[in-house]
Design an enzyme around this catalytic site. Sequence first.
Site, PDB file in Angstrom:
ATOM      1  N   SER A  59       0.861  -1.193   0.000  1.00  9.50           N
ATOM      2  CA  SER A  59       0.000   0.000   0.000  1.00  9.50           C
ATOM      3  C   SER A  59       0.883   1.224   0.000  1.00  9.50           C
ATOM      4  O   SER A  59       2.105   1.113   0.086  1.00  9.50           O
ATOM      5  CB  SER A  59      -0.938  -0.008   1.214  1.00  9.50           C
ATOM      6  OG  SER A  59      -0.187  -0.079   2.406  1.00  9.50           O
ATOM      7  N   GLY A  61      -1.324  -8.595   6.248  1.00 10.33           N
ATOM      8  CA  GLY A  61      -0.924  -9.933   5.838  1.00 10.33           C
ATOM      9  C   GLY A  61      -0.733  -9.967   4.342  1.00 10.33           C
ATOM     10  O   GLY A  61      -1.052  -9.000   3.640  1.00 10.33           O
ATOM     11  N   SER A 117     -11.088 -15.655   5.130  1.00 13.16           N
ATOM     12  CA  SER A 117     -11.445 -15.663   3.701  1.00 13.16           C
ATOM     13  C   SER A 117     -12.315 -16.868   3.387  1.00 13.16           C
ATOM     14  O   SER A 117     -12.181 -17.932   4.015  1.00 13.16           O
ATOM     15  CB  SER A 117     -10.155 -15.751   2.885  1.00 13.16           C
ATOM     16  OG  SER A 117     -10.436 -16.084   1.556  1.00 13.16           O
ATOM     17  N   TYR A 125      -1.610 -19.755   1.380  1.00 11.32           N
ATOM     18  CA  TYR A 125      -2.367 -18.587   1.847  1.00 11.32           C
ATOM     19  C   TYR A 125      -3.629 -19.048   2.587  1.00 11.32           C
ATOM     20  O   TYR A 125      -3.914 -18.622   3.706  1.00 11.32           O
ATOM     21  CB  TYR A 125      -2.747 -17.697   0.649  1.00 11.32           C
ATOM     22  CG  TYR A 125      -3.805 -16.678   0.968  1.00 11.32           C
ATOM     23  CD1 TYR A 125      -3.526 -15.593   1.782  1.00 11.32           C
ATOM     24  CD2 TYR A 125      -5.108 -16.809   0.467  1.00 11.32           C
ATOM     25  CE1 TYR A 125      -4.516 -14.655   2.090  1.00 11.32           C
ATOM     26  CE2 TYR A 125      -6.093 -15.887   0.766  1.00 11.32           C
ATOM     27  CZ  TYR A 125      -5.798 -14.816   1.575  1.00 11.32           C
ATOM     28  OH  TYR A 125      -6.776 -13.893   1.889  1.00 11.32           O
ATOM     29  N   LYS A 145      -4.857 -18.771   6.690  1.00 11.24           N
ATOM     30  CA  LYS A 145      -6.132 -18.252   7.219  1.00 11.24           C
ATOM     31  C   LYS A 145      -6.794 -19.295   8.123  1.00 11.24           C
ATOM     32  O   LYS A 145      -7.303 -18.983   9.200  1.00 11.24           O
ATOM     33  CB  LYS A 145      -7.078 -17.877   6.067  1.00 11.24           C
ATOM     34  CG  LYS A 145      -6.608 -16.707   5.229  1.00 11.24           C
ATOM     35  CD  LYS A 145      -6.592 -15.421   6.027  1.00 11.24           C
ATOM     36  CE  LYS A 145      -6.098 -14.236   5.245  1.00 11.24           C
ATOM     37  NZ  LYS A 145      -5.830 -13.059   6.060  1.00 11.24           N
ATOM     38  N   PHE A 204     -15.946 -12.871   1.001  1.00  7.38           N
ATOM     39  CA  PHE A 204     -16.089 -13.429  -0.341  1.00  7.38           C
ATOM     40  C   PHE A 204     -15.341 -12.490  -1.312  1.00  7.38           C
ATOM     41  O   PHE A 204     -14.288 -11.979  -0.953  1.00  7.38           O
ATOM     42  CB  PHE A 204     -17.562 -13.740  -0.633  1.00  7.38           C
ATOM     43  CG  PHE A 204     -17.946 -15.046   0.060  1.00  7.38           C
ATOM     44  CD1 PHE A 204     -17.992 -15.125   1.450  1.00  7.38           C
ATOM     45  CD2 PHE A 204     -18.134 -16.210  -0.662  1.00  7.38           C
ATOM     46  CE1 PHE A 204     -18.228 -16.340   2.106  1.00  7.38           C
ATOM     47  CE2 PHE A 204     -18.377 -17.426  -0.026  1.00  7.38           C
ATOM     48  CZ  PHE A 204     -18.424 -17.487   1.358  1.00  7.38           C
TER      49      PHE A 204
HETATM   50  P1  NAD Z   1      -3.946  -5.270   1.074  1.00 11.50           P
HETATM   51  O1  NAD Z   1      -2.694  -5.928   0.630  1.00 11.50           O
HETATM   52  O2  NAD Z   1      -4.464  -4.119   0.291  1.00 11.50           O
HETATM   53  O3  NAD Z   1      -3.796  -4.795   2.603  1.00 11.50           O
HETATM   54  C1  NAD Z   1      -2.979  -5.480   3.524  1.00 11.50           C
HETATM   55  C2  NAD Z   1      -2.058  -4.444   4.156  1.00 11.50           C
HETATM   56  O4  NAD Z   1      -1.208  -5.087   5.112  1.00 11.50           O
HETATM   57  C3  NAD Z   1      -1.154  -3.745   3.154  1.00 11.50           C
HETATM   58  O5  NAD Z   1      -1.291  -2.338   3.302  1.00 11.50           O
HETATM   59  C4  NAD Z   1       0.253  -4.214   3.498  1.00 11.50           C
HETATM   60  O6  NAD Z   1       1.213  -3.203   3.258  1.00 11.50           O
HETATM   61  C5  NAD Z   1       0.103  -4.552   4.975  1.00 11.50           C
HETATM   62  N1  NAD Z   1       1.011  -5.590   5.472  1.00 11.50           N
HETATM   63  C6  NAD Z   1       1.273  -6.811   4.937  1.00 11.50           C
HETATM   64  N2  NAD Z   1       2.130  -7.494   5.712  1.00 11.50           N
HETATM   65  C7  NAD Z   1       2.400  -6.705   6.774  1.00 11.50           C
HETATM   66  C8  NAD Z   1       3.219  -6.862   7.925  1.00 11.50           C
HETATM   67  N3  NAD Z   1       3.939  -7.974   8.136  1.00 11.50           N
HETATM   68  N4  NAD Z   1       3.285  -5.848   8.829  1.00 11.50           N
HETATM   69  C9  NAD Z   1       2.583  -4.699   8.622  1.00 11.50           C
HETATM   70  N5  NAD Z   1       1.798  -4.500   7.541  1.00 11.50           N
HETATM   71  C10 NAD Z   1       1.706  -5.490   6.635  1.00 11.50           C
HETATM   72  O7  NAD Z   1      -5.045  -6.393   1.207  1.00 11.50           O
HETATM   73  P2  NAD Z   1      -6.622  -6.273   1.412  1.00 11.50           P
HETATM   74  O8  NAD Z   1      -7.273  -6.664   0.138  1.00 11.50           O
HETATM   75  O9  NAD Z   1      -6.966  -4.989   2.049  1.00 11.50           O
HETATM   76  O10 NAD Z   1      -6.823  -7.470   2.437  1.00 11.50           O
HETATM   77  C11 NAD Z   1      -6.792  -7.272   3.839  1.00 11.50           C
HETATM   78  C12 NAD Z   1      -6.920  -8.618   4.526  1.00 11.50           C
HETATM   79  O11 NAD Z   1      -8.098  -9.266   4.071  1.00 11.50           O
HETATM   80  C13 NAD Z   1      -5.757  -9.563   4.229  1.00 11.50           C
HETATM   81  O12 NAD Z   1      -5.450 -10.274   5.423  1.00 11.50           O
HETATM   82  C14 NAD Z   1      -6.336 -10.504   3.183  1.00 11.50           C
HETATM   83  O13 NAD Z   1      -5.738 -11.787   3.252  1.00 11.50           O
HETATM   84  C15 NAD Z   1      -7.793 -10.574   3.614  1.00 11.50           C
HETATM   85  N6  NAD Z   1      -8.692 -10.921   2.493  1.00 11.50           N
HETATM   86  C16 NAD Z   1      -8.711 -10.133   1.373  1.00 11.50           C
HETATM   87  C17 NAD Z   1      -9.546 -10.485   0.306  1.00 11.50           C
HETATM   88  C18 NAD Z   1      -9.585  -9.644  -0.956  1.00 11.50           C
HETATM   89  O14 NAD Z   1     -10.185 -10.088  -1.934  1.00 11.50           O
HETATM   90  N7  NAD Z   1      -9.028  -8.435  -0.974  1.00 11.50           N
HETATM   91  C19 NAD Z   1     -10.359 -11.628   0.389  1.00 11.50           C
HETATM   92  C20 NAD Z   1     -10.309 -12.400   1.554  1.00 11.50           C
HETATM   93  C21 NAD Z   1      -9.484 -12.024   2.612  1.00 11.50           C
HETATM   94  N1  UFG Z   2     -11.778 -14.792 -14.110  1.00 12.02           N
HETATM   95  C1  UFG Z   2     -11.738 -14.720 -15.500  1.00 12.02           C
HETATM   96  N2  UFG Z   2     -10.731 -14.015 -16.067  1.00 12.02           N
HETATM   97  C2  UFG Z   2      -9.762 -13.383 -15.346  1.00 12.02           C
HETATM   98  C3  UFG Z   2      -9.816 -13.462 -13.931  1.00 12.02           C
HETATM   99  C4  UFG Z   2     -10.827 -14.189 -13.353  1.00 12.02           C
HETATM  100  O1  UFG Z   2     -12.581 -15.283 -16.175  1.00 12.02           O
HETATM  101  O2  UFG Z   2      -8.864 -12.763 -15.943  1.00 12.02           O
HETATM  102  C5  UFG Z   2     -12.897 -15.517 -13.468  1.00 12.02           C
HETATM  103  C6  UFG Z   2     -12.459 -16.677 -12.590  1.00 12.02           C
HETATM  104  O3  UFG Z   2     -12.331 -17.863 -13.350  1.00 12.02           O
HETATM  105  C7  UFG Z   2     -13.588 -16.717 -11.561  1.00 12.02           C
HETATM  106  C8  UFG Z   2     -14.004 -15.251 -11.412  1.00 12.02           C
HETATM  107  O4  UFG Z   2     -13.529 -14.598 -12.584  1.00 12.02           O
HETATM  108  O5  UFG Z   2     -14.694 -17.419 -12.089  1.00 12.02           O
HETATM  109  C9  UFG Z   2     -13.398 -14.569 -10.204  1.00 12.02           C
HETATM  110  O6  UFG Z   2     -11.986 -14.747 -10.220  1.00 12.02           O
HETATM  111  P1  UFG Z   2     -11.021 -13.903  -9.260  1.00 12.02           P
HETATM  112  O7  UFG Z   2      -9.618 -14.260  -9.633  1.00 12.02           O
HETATM  113  O8  UFG Z   2     -11.392 -12.470  -9.303  1.00 12.02           O
HETATM  114  O9  UFG Z   2     -11.388 -14.420  -7.793  1.00 12.02           O
HETATM  115  P2  UFG Z   2     -11.351 -15.880  -7.167  1.00 12.02           P
HETATM  116  O10 UFG Z   2     -12.725 -16.185  -6.688  1.00 12.02           O
HETATM  117  O11 UFG Z   2     -10.742 -16.869  -8.068  1.00 12.02           O
HETATM  118  O12 UFG Z   2     -10.356 -15.699  -5.912  1.00 12.02           O
HETATM  119  C10 UFG Z   2     -10.502 -14.640  -4.975  1.00 12.02           C
HETATM  120  C11 UFG Z   2      -9.125 -14.370  -4.375  1.00 12.02           C
HETATM  121  C12 UFG Z   2      -8.662 -15.578  -3.586  1.00 12.02           C
HETATM  122  C13 UFG Z   2      -9.698 -15.895  -2.523  1.00 12.02           C
HETATM  123  C14 UFG Z   2     -11.060 -16.098  -3.165  1.00 12.02           C
HETATM  124  C15 UFG Z   2     -12.144 -16.290  -2.129  1.00 12.02           C
HETATM  125  O13 UFG Z   2      -8.195 -14.076  -5.417  1.00 12.02           O
HETATM  126  O14 UFG Z   2      -7.418 -15.297  -2.939  1.00 12.02           O
HETATM  127  O15 UFG Z   2     -11.414 -14.955  -3.962  1.00 12.02           O
HETATM  128  O16 UFG Z   2     -12.145 -15.254  -1.221  1.00 12.02           O
HETATM  129  F1  UFG Z   2      -9.339 -17.032  -1.882  1.00 12.02           F
END
Ligand code: NAD
Ligand code: UFG
Length: 341
Positions: free
Chosen positions: A36, A82, A124, A149, A153, A178
């Site tokens: 970030s 994370g 997640s 990953y 979780k 989700f």
């Molecule tokens: P993100 O990468 O935008 O935010 C995570 C932040 O944590 C970043 O700003 C990064 O710099 C910071 N960070 C990472 N490791 C660190 C450390 N060791 N010490 C201090 N800071 C650290 O991700 P996000 O999309 O905002 O996701 C936030 C949380 O939600 C994560 O734990 C991710 O696994 C979980 N999550 C995200 C999604 C998604 O689709 N975005 C889905 C399911 C779960």
């Molecule tokens: N998809 C495409 N083309 C692309 C990218 C994705 O057709 O270029 C399709 C995928 O096949 C899927 C849907 O779009 O059907 C969503 O795909 P994403 O990659 O956006 O998301 P996923 O559901 O595969 O995975 C995400 C995160 C994972 C997390 C999961 C559930 O990337 O880390 O959601 O939270 F585990």
Amino acid sequence: MSVLVTGGTGFIGSHTVVELLNVGEDVVIVDNLCNSRIEVLERITAITGKTPKFYKGDLLDVELVERVFSENKIDSIIHFAGLKSGAESILEPGKYLNTNIISTFNLLNAMEKHNVYKLVFSSSATVYGTPEEVPDYEIDLVGKVCSPYGLSKYLIELLLKDFASQRKDFKFIALRYFNLVGAHPSGLIGEDDGQSIPNNLVPYITKVLLGQLPYLKVYGNSYDTVDGTGLRDYIHVVDLAKGHLAALNYLNNTDVKFDVFNLGTGKGTTVLQLVAAFEKVSGKKIPYQITDIRPGDVPLSFASVEKANKILGWKAEYTYEDCARDSWNWQVKNPYGYSKE
Ligand code: NAD
Ligand code: UFG
């Protein structure tokens, strides 16, 4: 008293900090900025008129964690920090397990030392692995995960549950997210994945719309869905952020020790339905080609949201069309994310 938000400059963290500041909470952020940008803080101030206290540092650094806890009166924690790429974690399993799990350990140790008892954790839907049936219910089997990953979780959920059961006063909630999409309606904060070729669908679509990528690959059209393309539960990041406030409220007002909740809309949307929504909000066609399925993809995924509705009193308000509108608004205003180019 403050809410400590780890990872608070990240995608979900920044939106949650905005919601916390909007309801008058004091916020302390710790983030090492590995995924970030510091500019996020100015954007948060532009939206809320307030600037959260910020520590640039790594949760793996025990001294830094100790300093944050000793310099602030922390009431509760929302733990976003994370590493989050399932694909990358397969290439670097040690880095993912170490960062995600040891960071959480360090927080738990500091909580114990400083008598901070409440934490909301970013889990997640990936903990459900490839479910035999949808929707995913919180009572379903978890742990058959597809990546280090996902394993991190799942293991952290177990760790929190065990930690709470062994100690008086500690309370934890794990929120299983989700598919995260959308952006703040102001267009000031959003997802900056920083990658030239994104893995996830929405950043890929917006880069095609901006002309930064030539066309979208749609991974398969023979799934059991209305148009054959993969189906997901796309949740708007502002709805998700509000889910964290509902979880904190629940921790503050009940004697729950540990619980898990899905945060989704409860509805599935296919790839082509989402493509059509982006075409509508942008007024442009999205060129795409159907390709083979992506190895490891779950065919269908959406949440049961009854538990969160009933117990947290939380419900997603935004539709997938709203998500497309706000994702596109953010991307048009910030074609290269937070950087200028
Ligand atoms: P993100 O990468 O935008 O935010 C995570 C932040 O944590 C970043 O700003 C990064 O710099 C910071 N960070 C990472 N490791 C660190 C450390 N060791 N010490 C201090 N800071 C650290 O991700 P996000 O999309 O905002 O996701 C936030 C949380 O939600 C994560 O734990 C991710 O696994 C979980 N999550 C995200 C999604 C998604 O689709 N975005 C889905 C399911 C779960
Ligand atoms: N998809 C495409 N083309 C692309 C990218 C994705 O057709 O270029 C399709 C995928 O096949 C899927 C849907 O779009 O059907 C969503 O795909 P994403 O990659 O956006 O998301 P996923 O559901 O595969 O995975 C995400 C995160 C994972 C997390 C999961 C559930 O990337 O880390 O959601 O939270 F585990």
